[in-house]
Write an enzyme that holds these catalytic residues in place. Structure first.
Site, PDB file in Angstrom:
ATOM      1  CD  GLU A 126      -3.143  -0.901   1.799  1.00 31.09           C
ATOM      2  OE1 GLU A 126      -2.793   0.059   3.384  1.00 31.09           O
ATOM      3  OE2 GLU A 126      -4.182  -2.058   2.044  1.00 31.09           O
ATOM      4  CD  GLU A 271      -3.467  -6.558   3.627  1.00 30.04           C
ATOM      5  OE1 GLU A 271      -4.850  -5.627   4.553  1.00 30.04           O
ATOM      6  OE2 GLU A 271      -2.715  -6.095   3.359  1.00 30.04           O
TER       7      GLU A 271
END
Ligand code: NAG
Ligand code: NAG
Ligand code: NAG
Ligand code: NAG
Length: 490
Positions: A126, A271
């Protein structure tokens, strides 16, 4: 005489065919799990790999390239995504040599020597998150390019694909509907370069999608829309109804990719999950509802309105991690479908095991049944109480205290005991870790009340034979440093 070789030949052919079929199904779908290791008392890697196998996870995603984890995954057949942490992006972006070394040590060796089925390298984690203020904006793409070159040079260009796990905050919708999706304006060009590169190299886009976070940051978020029961009033996007946030968010990405000319780029959900503690919306019931709902939602292989077909997803996460940063919130240490000790938190049918139940970790060794609590005769008004509690909480884990959490109903003395015990267990029940001045004592009576469990840690893992004594050094180091503090400051 002639029959024997033919029989063998046939057997080899049938083994080959079933192997090919297996590879085929593995590469198209199969359930994945995120395996993070930021825990004070991680389970031994071999125990975790047995859990993965027994629960029939076919894929696992790591956040680094921990040697012991990878070694344990050797010969398991489990498809592995290894990760490059953000703090390594700069060195890999600026040096092809560094990228080649990383690939050689953390990919080639494990494939060739340890027989680990590495299929992806996640470059960064991220890295474009808004809270990073663009710190990794200029290094992510060059690092991606260098790793790709290194993989090709190592002869792994076909077998191992690169990707960049991104948070869903890299795209947005100007209209509030999926069809208004595009990449975030401030990073549009950076993302487009990456997307084109992924496409050119047959690599997937990886996105993390979190309805829980939407609910956490926006009290007006419609709760039903986070789940998959179909009870939410749908969002009608030009005739297509969206009954849950996952589909709508996923398809906002599909529209964004399509709008920029990459409508067919494969998508991995890197995720997805729901935490069980540390916030009023983080509890066992919601987590079970979300995760079971998600499993049912994807099990038929029907996909989303914009992308019919199987969804490639990694659950977040396998096991709780009590040493994660709580910057995002107290829930951050409670994402596991298993507790820290590998016991299942709630019934969850992954559709993979015969019994339909999660299979716990085996042969887990716990420390002694003893706890550190506030002395009955100690007074709450004692001026040492507040600093002792905040000290214990800063070094151990008090994320289960607070409104709406599993220990949210403790009284003031219970709070103090919880903090003391957490610190004591974190430090492997060392006597000195229960020496809060005239305030604490060790007991053999379990202080657990209702849903609030006073945990006992598992035995520390000393690391694999190869290298690296694991958490024990960290834990003891912490303990030694803190006694000094306790005796001088308090
Ligand atoms: C391999 O990965 C580990 C764990 O992420 C890292 O510490 C190490 O520096 C890497 N090795 C090389 C040669 O880059
Ligand atoms: C990002 O910027 C904010 C505000 O300027 C600052 O508080 C924060 O520490 C910065 N974060 C990082 C990772 O640099
Ligand atoms: C310890 O606590 C007891 C009971 O509250 C008190 O009588 C005693 O004076 C305290 N001792 C010290 C050293 O503070
Ligand atoms: C216990 O601690 C939590 C977290 O610090 C706090 O929110 C709560 O008010 C405390 N409860 C009591 C009764 O002091």
């Amino acid at each position: 005489m002639g029959l024997f070789p033919v029989g063998i030949g046939l057997r080899i052919v049938s083994v080959l065919i079933s192997w090919l079929l297996m590879m085929e199904s593995v590469s198209v779908s199969g359930l994945g799990a995120n395996w993070g290791t930021q825990a004070s008392h991680p389970l031994p890697p071999d125990t975790v790999v047995t859990m993965l196998r027994e629960n029939r996870f076919q894929k696992v995603k790591l956040f680094d390239a921990d040697y012991d984890s990878l070694r344990a995954l050797g010969k398991s057949g489990i498809e592995v995504m290894v990760g490059i942490p953000n703090d390594m992006l700069l060195s890999i972006a600026t040096s092809l040599k560094a990228a080649e070394k990383w690939v050689s040590k953390n990919v080639s060796t494990h494939i060739n020597t340890n027989h680990v089925n590495i299929r992806y390298v996640a470059v960064g984690n991220e890295p474009f998150l808004k809270t990073y203020n663009g710190s990794f904006l200029r290094t992510t793409f060059p690092a991606l390019q260098n790793i790709q070159s290194a993989l090709i040079k190592a002869g792994l260009g076909n077998q191992v694909k690169v990707t960049v796990p991104l948070n869903a905050d890299v795209y947005e919708s100007s209209t509030g509907f999926p069809s208004g999706g595009d990449f975030r304006a401030d990073i549009h060009d950076f993302l487009l370069a990456i997307v084109k590169f992924l496409s050119d190299n047959g690599a997937p886009f990886t996105v993390n999608i979190y309805p829980f976070i939407s609910l956490y940051i926006d009290p007006n978020f419609p709760v039903e829309y986070a789940f998959f029961d179909g009870n939410a009033s749908p969002i009608n996007d030009g005739g297509t109804n969206y009954y849950n946030m996952f589909d709508a968010n996923h398809d906002t990405l599909v529209w964004a990719l399509q709008k920029n000319g990459f409508g067919n780029l494969p998508i991995i959900v890197g995720e997805i999950g729901w935490p069980t503690d540390g916030d009023r919306n983080a509890n066992l019931a919601y987590a079970q509802r979300f995760n079971q709902g998600f499993m049912s939602h994807i099990s038929g292989g029907k996909g989303t309105p914009m992308r019919p077909g199987p969804i490639d997803a990694y659950m977040f996460s396998l096991i709780d991690e009590d040493a994660k940063s709580i910057d995002p919130g107290n829930f951050e240490r409670h994402w596991g479908i298993f507790f820290y000790d590998g016991s299942p938190k709630y019934p969850l049918n992954l559709g993979t095991t015969n019994s339909g139940a999660l299979i716990p970790a085996r042969n887990v060794k716990y420390q002694e049944k003893k706890w550190c609590v506030m002395r009955p005769n100690a007074k709450l008004e004692d001026p040492q109480v507040a600093p002792s509690v905040s000290y214990a909480c800063s070094l151990a884990d008090c994320t289960r205290l607070g409104y709406g959490t599993s220990c949210g109903n403790l009284d003031a003395r219970g709070n103090v005991s919880y903090a003391f015990n957490s610190y004591y267990q974190r430090n492997n029940q060392l006597d000195q870790a229960c020496k809060f001045p005239n305030l604490s004592m060790v007991t053999k009576t379990d202080p657990t009340v209702g849903s609030c469990i006073f945990e006992i840690m598992i035995e520390p893992y000393y690391g694999g034979a190869e290298r690296r004594p694991g958490s024990i050094q960290r834990t003891l180091g912490l303990a030694a440093a803190s006694f000094l503090f306790l005796s001088t400051i308090l």
